[in-house]
Scaffold this motif. Structure first.
Motif, PDB file in Angstrom:
ATOM      1  N   GLY A 101       3.740   1.606  -1.404  1.00  8.65           N
ATOM      2  CA  GLY A 101       4.482   1.730  -2.834  1.00  8.65           C
ATOM      3  C   GLY A 101       5.742   0.771  -2.859  1.00  8.65           C
ATOM      4  O   GLY A 101       6.428   1.297  -3.882  1.00  8.65           O
TER       5      GLY A 101
ATOM      6  N   TYR B 152       0.862  -1.229  -0.033  1.00 11.72           N
ATOM      7  CA  TYR B 152       0.007   0.109  -0.139  1.00 11.72           C
ATOM      8  C   TYR B 152       0.781   1.132  -0.050  1.00 11.72           C
ATOM      9  O   TYR B 152       0.547   2.182  -0.733  1.00 11.72           O
ATOM     10  CB  TYR B 152      -0.953  -0.053   1.150  1.00 11.72           C
ATOM     11  CG  TYR B 152      -2.092  -1.053   1.086  1.00 11.72           C
ATOM     12  CD1 TYR B 152      -2.082  -1.932   0.074  1.00 11.72           C
ATOM     13  CD2 TYR B 152      -2.957  -1.035   2.501  1.00 11.72           C
ATOM     14  CE1 TYR B 152      -3.325  -2.542   0.244  1.00 11.72           C
ATOM     15  CE2 TYR B 152      -3.953  -2.083   2.390  1.00 11.72           C
ATOM     16  CZ  TYR B 152      -3.985  -2.879   1.236  1.00 11.72           C
ATOM     17  OH  TYR B 152      -5.190  -3.708   1.178  1.00 11.72           O
TER      18      TYR B 152
ATOM     19  N   LYS C 293      -1.502   0.731 -15.251  1.00  7.14           N
ATOM     20  CA  LYS C 293      -2.380   1.520 -14.351  1.00  7.14           C
ATOM     21  C   LYS C 293      -2.354   1.059 -12.896  1.00  7.14           C
ATOM     22  O   LYS C 293      -2.050   1.966 -12.177  1.00  7.14           O
ATOM     23  CB  LYS C 293      -3.988   1.549 -14.978  1.00  7.14           C
ATOM     24  CG  LYS C 293      -3.907   2.551 -16.057  1.00  7.14           C
ATOM     25  CD  LYS C 293      -5.210   2.751 -16.376  1.00  7.14           C
ATOM     26  CE  LYS C 293      -5.291   3.578 -17.772  1.00  7.14           C
ATOM     27  NZ  LYS C 293      -6.733   3.913 -18.029  1.00  7.14           N
ATOM     28  N   ALA C 294      -2.411  -0.252 -12.773  1.00  6.09           N
ATOM     29  CA  ALA C 294      -2.543  -0.757 -11.455  1.00  6.09           C
ATOM     30  C   ALA C 294      -1.256  -0.675 -10.689  1.00  6.09           C
ATOM     31  O   ALA C 294      -0.854  -0.495  -9.641  1.00  6.09           O
ATOM     32  CB  ALA C 294      -2.983  -2.091 -11.409  1.00  6.09           C
ATOM     33  N   LYS C 295      -0.084  -1.022 -11.515  1.00  5.86           N
ATOM     34  CA  LYS C 295       1.216  -0.784 -10.850  1.00  5.86           C
ATOM     35  C   LYS C 295       1.666   0.441 -10.477  1.00  5.86           C
ATOM     36  O   LYS C 295       2.125   0.624  -9.547  1.00  5.86           O
ATOM     37  CB  LYS C 295       2.188  -1.196 -11.907  1.00  5.86           C
ATOM     38  CG  LYS C 295       3.826  -1.329 -11.528  1.00  5.86           C
ATOM     39  CD  LYS C 295       4.597  -1.750 -12.782  1.00  5.86           C
ATOM     40  CE  LYS C 295       4.871  -0.759 -13.626  1.00  5.86           C
ATOM     41  NZ  LYS C 295       5.904  -1.219 -14.542  1.00  5.86           N
ATOM     42  N   GLU C 296       1.169   1.536 -11.534  1.00  2.00           N
ATOM     43  CA  GLU C 296       1.561   2.794 -11.332  1.00  2.00           C
ATOM     44  C   GLU C 296       0.725   3.362 -10.039  1.00  2.00           C
ATOM     45  O   GLU C 296       1.241   4.016  -9.058  1.00  2.00           O
ATOM     46  CB  GLU C 296       1.156   3.702 -12.364  1.00  2.00           C
ATOM     47  CG  GLU C 296       1.188   5.224 -12.272  1.00  2.00           C
ATOM     48  CD  GLU C 296       0.905   6.119 -13.363  1.00  2.00           C
ATOM     49  OE1 GLU C 296       0.363   7.092 -13.192  1.00  2.00           O
ATOM     50  OE2 GLU C 296       1.107   5.372 -14.585  1.00  2.00           O
ATOM     51  N   TYR C 297      -0.612   2.928  -9.775  1.00  2.00           N
ATOM     52  CA  TYR C 297      -1.143   3.248  -8.689  1.00  2.00           C
ATOM     53  C   TYR C 297      -0.638   2.859  -7.283  1.00  2.00           C
ATOM     54  O   TYR C 297      -0.432   3.259  -6.328  1.00  2.00           O
ATOM     55  CB  TYR C 297      -2.772   2.867  -8.732  1.00  2.00           C
ATOM     56  CG  TYR C 297      -3.773   3.513  -7.683  1.00  2.00           C
ATOM     57  CD1 TYR C 297      -4.075   5.019  -7.817  1.00  2.00           C
ATOM     58  CD2 TYR C 297      -4.106   2.921  -6.837  1.00  2.00           C
ATOM     59  CE1 TYR C 297      -4.928   5.458  -6.872  1.00  2.00           C
ATOM     60  CE2 TYR C 297      -4.799   3.381  -5.811  1.00  2.00           C
ATOM     61  CZ  TYR C 297      -5.517   4.860  -5.888  1.00  2.00           C
ATOM     62  OH  TYR C 297      -6.022   5.469  -4.877  1.00  2.00           O
ATOM     63  N   LEU C 298      -0.527   1.474  -7.401  1.00  2.00           N
ATOM     64  CA  LEU C 298       0.100   0.900  -6.283  1.00  2.00           C
ATOM     65  C   LEU C 298       1.536   1.380  -5.728  1.00  2.00           C
ATOM     66  O   LEU C 298       1.637   1.844  -4.518  1.00  2.00           O
ATOM     67  CB  LEU C 298       0.429  -0.638  -6.238  1.00  2.00           C
ATOM     68  CG  LEU C 298      -0.643  -1.652  -6.332  1.00  2.00           C
ATOM     69  CD1 LEU C 298      -0.520  -3.011  -6.657  1.00  2.00           C
ATOM     70  CD2 LEU C 298      -1.433  -1.746  -4.820  1.00  2.00           C
TER      71      LEU C 298
ATOM     72  N   TYR D 297      -5.230   6.588   0.640  1.00  2.00           N
ATOM     73  CA  TYR D 297      -6.500   6.302   0.720  1.00  2.00           C
ATOM     74  C   TYR D 297      -6.990   5.469   2.139  1.00  2.00           C
ATOM     75  O   TYR D 297      -8.115   5.887   2.753  1.00  2.00           O
ATOM     76  CB  TYR D 297      -7.113   5.593  -0.422  1.00  2.00           C
ATOM     77  CG  TYR D 297      -8.477   5.562  -0.494  1.00  2.00           C
ATOM     78  CD1 TYR D 297      -9.433   6.615  -0.713  1.00  2.00           C
ATOM     79  CD2 TYR D 297      -8.970   4.319  -0.175  1.00  2.00           C
ATOM     80  CE1 TYR D 297     -10.784   6.473  -0.928  1.00  2.00           C
ATOM     81  CE2 TYR D 297     -10.473   4.085  -0.406  1.00  2.00           C
ATOM     82  CZ  TYR D 297     -11.316   5.142  -0.470  1.00  2.00           C
ATOM     83  OH  TYR D 297     -12.560   5.215  -0.667  1.00  2.00           O
TER      84      TYR D 297
ATOM     85  N   SER E 277       2.525   4.468  -6.171  1.00  2.00           N
ATOM     86  CA  SER E 277       2.607   5.785  -5.886  1.00  2.00           C
ATOM     87  C   SER E 277       2.256   5.962  -4.395  1.00  2.00           C
ATOM     88  O   SER E 277       2.575   7.022  -3.852  1.00  2.00           O
ATOM     89  CB  SER E 277       1.298   6.585  -6.652  1.00  2.00           C
ATOM     90  OG  SER E 277       0.178   5.801  -5.920  1.00  2.00           O
TER      91      SER E 277
ATOM     92  N   LYS F 232      -0.566   5.953  -3.081  1.00  6.79           N
ATOM     93  CA  LYS F 232      -1.880   6.504  -2.770  1.00  6.79           C
ATOM     94  C   LYS F 232      -2.916   5.566  -2.279  1.00  6.79           C
ATOM     95  O   LYS F 232      -3.574   5.964  -1.697  1.00  6.79           O
ATOM     96  CB  LYS F 232      -2.424   6.807  -4.146  1.00  6.79           C
ATOM     97  CG  LYS F 232      -1.670   8.144  -4.756  1.00  6.79           C
ATOM     98  CD  LYS F 232      -2.383   8.315  -6.077  1.00  6.79           C
ATOM     99  CE  LYS F 232      -1.710   9.657  -6.852  1.00  6.79           C
ATOM    100  NZ  LYS F 232      -2.032   9.932  -8.253  1.00  6.79           N
ATOM    101  N   VAL F 233      -2.681   4.272  -2.242  1.00  7.07           N
ATOM    102  CA  VAL F 233      -3.513   3.459  -1.733  1.00  7.07           C
ATOM    103  C   VAL F 233      -3.238   3.457  -0.186  1.00  7.07           C
ATOM    104  O   VAL F 233      -4.451   3.381   0.829  1.00  7.07           O
ATOM    105  CB  VAL F 233      -2.989   1.791  -2.140  1.00  7.07           C
ATOM    106  CG1 VAL F 233      -3.922   0.750  -1.352  1.00  7.07           C
ATOM    107  CG2 VAL F 233      -3.246   1.431  -3.421  1.00  7.07           C
TER     108      VAL F 233
END
Length: 139
Positions: free
Chosen positions: A87, A85, A119-124, A132, A126, A128-129
């Motif tokens: 990153g 979460y 997209k999933a990799k970038e978000y994880l 959030y 980052s 940001k999870v």
């Protein structure tokens, strides 16, 4: 657990009016999309069954050790989840991104697996999870 059951499972889902599903089995024996080996996919979509393979090397995943994915006790496992979460990039985050990408496809949010994975990799990656998670915990 056995590749021979993938297509019959897809047929059963089709008979039960499932609209979109992935049935997965990796060459290294995992029943999820593996970051270490090719994964066979039987896809049920709109009544049609297709088969294809996902190769982690095609997505830029070239390292890692399957043994590192083995869970241990609850404390260790929860620490690994928090690392993902936040990153941290490792075998766990690769595995989560690969399988989250499949979820995005099956849910209709994405249509191309490689784009979905990126997209999933970038978000994880980052963090940001984790942000959030903190946000919803404080509400």
């Amino acid at each position: 657990f056995d590749k021979k059951w993938m297509k019959p499972f897809a047929e059963a889902l089709k008979e039960n009016n499932v609209v979109h599903a992935y049935i997965v089995h990796s060459d290294d024996g995992m029943d999820e999309i593996s970051p270490f080996a090719k994964t066979s996919i039987v896809e049920l979509k709109d009544g049609k069954i297709n088969e294809f393979t996902i190769n982690p090397k095609d997505l830029g995943i070239n390292e890692g050790n399957k043994e590192n994915l083995k869970g241990k006790n609850a404390k260790y496992n929860s620490e690994k989840i928090i690392e993902i979460y936040k990153g941290k990039i490792n075998e766990f985050s690769h595995s989560v991104a690969l399988n989250a990408a499949a979820g995005l496809i099956v849910s209709g949010k994405e249509s191309d697996y490689k784009v979905s994975y990126e997209k999933a990799k970038e978000y994880l990656n980052s963090g940001k999870v984790f942000e959030y998670l903190n946000k919803i915990q404080s509400n």
